[in-house]
Design an enzyme around this catalytic site. Sequence first.
Site, PDB file in Angstrom:
ATOM      1  N   CYS A  89      55.207  50.127  37.492  1.00 58.91           N
ATOM      2  CA  CYS A  89      56.655  50.047  37.679  1.00 58.91           C
ATOM      3  C   CYS A  89      57.311  49.357  36.474  1.00 58.91           C
ATOM      4  CB  CYS A  89      56.983  49.358  39.000  1.00 58.91           C
ATOM      5  SG  CYS A  89      58.684  49.645  39.558  1.00 58.91           S
ATOM      6  N   HIS A 208      53.987  51.994  42.959  1.00 59.72           N
ATOM      7  CA  HIS A 208      53.179  50.811  43.259  1.00 59.72           C
ATOM      8  C   HIS A 208      51.872  51.213  43.945  1.00 59.72           C
ATOM      9  CE1 HIS A 208      56.105  47.656  42.205  1.00 59.72           C
ATOM     10  NE2 HIS A 208      57.002  48.562  42.545  1.00 59.72           N
ATOM     11  N   GLU A 210      49.374  49.426  44.303  1.00 57.76           N
ATOM     12  CA  GLU A 210      48.815  48.262  44.989  1.00 57.76           C
ATOM     13  C   GLU A 210      49.265  48.176  46.445  1.00 57.76           C
ATOM     14  OE1 GLU A 210      52.547  46.528  42.942  1.00 57.76           O
ATOM     15  OE2 GLU A 210      51.254  48.285  42.844  1.00 57.76           O
TER      16      GLU A 210
END
Length: 555
Positions: A89, A208, A210
């Site tokens: 990002c 993202h 994660e």
Amino acid sequence: MEGEEYDKILVLNFGSQYFHLIVKRLNNIKIFSETKDYGVELKDIKDMNIKGVILSGGPYSVTEAGSPHLKKEVFEYFLEKKIPIFGICYGMQEIAVQMNGEVKKSKTSEYGCTDVNILRNDNINNITYCRNFGDSSSAMDLYSNYKLMNETCCLFENIKSDITTVWMNHNDEVTKIPENFYLVSSSENCLICSIYNKEYNIYGVQYHPEVYESLDGELMFYNFAYNICKCKKQFDPIRYHELELKNIEKYKHDHYVIAAMSGGIDSTVAAAYTHKIFKERFFGIFIDNGLLRKNEAENVYTFLKSTFPDMNITKIDASENFLSNLQGVTDPEQKRKIIGKLFIEEFEKAVNNIDIDINKTFLLQGTLYPDIIESKCSKNLSDTIKTHHNVGGLPKNLKFKLFEPFKYLFKDDVKTLSRELNLPEEITNRHPFPGPGLAIRVIGEINKHKLNILREVDDIFINDLKQYGLYNQISQAFAVLLSSKSVGVRGDARSYDYVCVLRAVKTSSFMTANWYQIPYDILDKITTRILSEVKGVNRILYDVSSKPPATIEFE
């Protein structure tokens, strides 16, 4: 954890609220991560065994004055050594800016789950959203000015489809790819969604991976760590606490440990391990702040005494002190600060009644890594959403030495440790309960009447979830009492009573969460029972908000 024996991934923090999830993803695949702020000096990383670098997201705009950037010499060092870089990002935008690309405000901001197309020369004709990006009538027109790969980018290796679902959360986007970069994925609203530089092994994604809603996120981290960075030596993150306990064991003959015990899994498991070392030099203190759930004060104390019969545990009833100081307070952050301050004062008073040397005393806390990240990133990088009770209320002149054996662990790690200790399932599976207690579940001013109403509603809600076999399927469930009232009818009479909200969420990380879909027939039974049995409530709402944009707790 020092971790010199492990291959390291350096994770640089630009202030993302999801920062700790990057570490968690790496932990899951047994990769050791070293975390630093974006402004790290070159001298502080040159001697590390760095196999790769991850640049986190962040709340800033990379083009604005004063926004965080890597030091030029640090970025150039990564390029010189050809250390693989993975920008996420804001991190991808930072790569673009550092390498003479362009970043601008997005025409369409993206939040939440989005499908991303993984691009190759042989599959671009499958793209159906070409006209979203100007006058392009075909994918060939759309991508004619970009370098595409003949094969799938190695970051996406073993992803089963050319379309993967990811979590987006951005206002800006890369509008010009740096020279010699490939375009490797696009989404319906973000043309330049992922980029790759073969010479320097640089990868950037606008989303993202994660976050657990990114379905192939962990596979991307696996590909980066093992296939791209060539990490080999693994470590077991759950063993971190063993090193911490070993380090403190040398103090067991001439030091003491005191612990605030709440009956929650974090403080209970931390106390269980530490008590094994310090035995009679360990002192647990349970403070009833008057903000606990129905019968919780007595139930917790009874549970702790029965589970740890040899442990020194003192119960303090400070409920009147807390409630009197909270009278008239409506701001949630002010509530938290008052509760944190009073808790420390009560705790210190309790400790002063114990015959120990304060200068040789450790304060045990069950702080977890997400507690630290969500409250406040280093150097105020991240927007503070809420002050966490474990890390926001400690005074600067703390008299005790702080001992936090779980500070780099996550909730599921602590659950694993709880099971290793054979602690009761009621502890292992207990839903999180905030340190400020019901103070942040009674919206607005707090008083005993409101607290008692909320206790009754919450008790029915939780017990019925257990009865219907839903409690262990839900990550967190609770009731909230709103400050507003509504008109209702009881019998033939008008009522004007409080509105209560029921909240239940499912989450792996507590950084993002989806509302839990309780079957309507069960929700109806729970609601009917509450309205029939609890005086002072005439309307029940069910919260169907996900996080983000909502947080799990209301305050």
